[in-house]
Each structure stands twice: as C-alpha cells, then as structure tokens.
Design a protein around this motif. Structure first.
Motif, PDB file in Angstrom:
ATOM      1  N   THR A   1       0.833  -1.210   0.000  1.00  0.00           N
ATOM      2  CA  THR A   1       0.000   0.000   0.000  1.00  0.00           C
ATOM      3  C   THR A   1       0.869   1.262   0.000  1.00  0.00           C
ATOM      4  O   THR A   1       0.449   2.296  -0.496  1.00  0.00           O
ATOM      5  N   ASP A   2       2.091   1.169   0.540  1.00  0.00           N
ATOM      6  CA  ASP A   2       2.997   2.330   0.627  1.00  0.00           C
ATOM      7  C   ASP A   2       3.217   3.002  -0.724  1.00  0.00           C
ATOM      8  O   ASP A   2       3.297   4.218  -0.814  1.00  0.00           O
TER       9      ASP A   2
ATOM     10  N   LEU B   1       0.937   5.729  -1.701  1.00  0.00           N
ATOM     11  CA  LEU B   1       0.919   6.915  -0.838  1.00  0.00           C
ATOM     12  C   LEU B   1       2.089   7.847  -1.143  1.00  0.00           C
ATOM     13  O   LEU B   1       2.153   8.959  -0.632  1.00  0.00           O
TER      14      LEU B   1
ATOM     15  N   ASN C   1       0.695   8.675  -5.935  1.00  0.00           N
ATOM     16  CA  ASN C   1      -0.578   8.969  -5.286  1.00  0.00           C
ATOM     17  C   ASN C   1      -1.504   9.782  -6.187  1.00  0.00           C
ATOM     18  O   ASN C   1      -2.717   9.559  -6.217  1.00  0.00           O
TER      19      ASN C   1
ATOM     20  N   LEU D   1      -6.807   0.878   1.989  1.00  0.00           N
ATOM     21  CA  LEU D   1      -6.598   2.272   1.607  1.00  0.00           C
ATOM     22  C   LEU D   1      -7.988   2.896   1.504  1.00  0.00           C
ATOM     23  O   LEU D   1      -8.962   2.189   1.262  1.00  0.00           O
TER      24      LEU D   1
ATOM     25  N   ASP E   1      -4.129   6.738   3.513  1.00  0.00           N
ATOM     26  CA  ASP E   1      -4.031   5.715   4.536  1.00  0.00           C
ATOM     27  C   ASP E   1      -5.350   5.666   5.321  1.00  0.00           C
ATOM     28  O   ASP E   1      -5.966   6.697   5.539  1.00  0.00           O
TER      29      ASP E   1
END
Ligand SMILES: [Zn+2]
Length: 189
Positions: free
Chosen positions: A71-72, A75, A80, A142, A157
């Motif tokens: 998921t990082d 972000l 993003n 997310l 997040d």
C-alpha cells in the motif's frame, strides 16, 4: 446449480460459453499489460492455459516472481496523484454503470490511460498496479480522503485525519522543488 459463480460442468454448452468468456477476458487483460497473477485471479483458466495465452498474445514469457507492491507505493507523492485519478474514475464508473469489479478496473484503466496520453503524460500507473490498488481499496486497506484545500478526493491511509487532510498537489513535498511543481504529473522518476 443456479449460482452464477458456480463453475459449470466441463463439456456442457454453458462451460464452453464460460470458457470463451474467460479466454476473451484473459486476452483483454494481457493486452492491458496485466501480469499472470492477475489473470489467475480473474479467470477460471488453468495456469498452463494462461501461460500459453500470454505467450501467444505478447510473444514472450511473463515476468516471474510475486507482485512487489504494498500500500505504501500508492501513498508516495507522484504515484498517489495517478492512483487517485484512476480510483476516482473507477468509483464514478461503479456508481454510474452496472459492471463487474474487474470490468470496472479495465474500463477505468483505459480511461485513465487515455486521459494521461491526451495530456501528453506518461501513465505512471501500470494496469497490474491499478488492479492491486482496487483490491486494497475494496479491502479497506486504503481509503479516499477529501482534500481540505482543493476539495479533490485522494487515495490515503485508512488512519488519515480527514479534518486536516491536504493532498500532494496542494502541498507537494519539499524534495519536489519549486520548478517541479508545474510538471508535477511528469513521470520522470
Ligand atoms: Zn488538494
């Protein structure tokens, strides 16, 4: 068996239709750049069958290994912005049209890709990444947050503080520099 999800018995007319639909879907996914793991997850075709299809369509072997994305990735500043654009398209499609989950991902990705190219930008998000993102969103790993400055919706997040959220376009990170802010969407990393 009345359930749509049930796998039809082999050799029946229904199984042939289901299979040709799976083949068609697999080919579409391959053309969009999906990795083998996506095909395995979204069709009922065997691994061997998919591998053969993949080679037939692309003329090469699929890349090996696990999908590396966490998921990082979504972000980070530039990814993003792309992820948010894709996700906004997907969400509006899901609201407006009756589509399978995977159909919505495919359609949203085509629209995202078109929009990027129309603006002369590289689509930073690959199809497999977009697919992965949709899985993370649907699982609640997310969320979308509304920017308190521009009002746009951005991938965030799940623990984001919605009352103070400011997006990456309104507040680019320091490393982006002043000169870079203009070309914020250029995929130059
Ligand atoms: Zn904003």
């Amino acid at each position: 068996m009345t359930s749509v999800a049930a796998t039809p018995r082999p050799g029946t007319a229904r199984s042939l239709i289901a299979e040709s639909r799976d083949v068609e879907r697999a080919v579409q996914l391959i053309l969009l750049g999906a990795r083998l793991q996506v095909l395995e997850s979204e069709t009922n075709l065997s691994y061997e069958r998919l591998l053969k299809l993949y080679k037939e369509v692309t003329g090469r072997s699929p890349s090996k290994g696990q999908l590396p994305f966490s998921t990082d990735y979504f972000l980070q500043w530039q990814p993003n912005i792309h992820a948010s654009l894709f996700e906004n398209i997907r969400q509006s499609l899901l609201k407006a049209v009756a589509l399978d989950d995977i159909e919505a991902v495919m359609k949203a990705y085509r629209l995202y890709d078109e929009q990027m190219r129309a603006c002369g930008l590289q689509p930073l998000l690959s199809f497999t990444r977009a697919w992965r993102l949709s899985r993370f969103m649907d699982a609640g790993m997310l969320v979308r947050a509304r920017c308190t400055q521009c009002g746009g919706h951005f991938v965030a997040d799940p623990y984001v503080n919605h009352r103070h959220y400011v997006c990456g376009l309104c507040k680019p990170p320091a490393r982006a520099g002043k000169g870079r802010a203009q070309g914020a969407l250029r995929a130059d990393d």
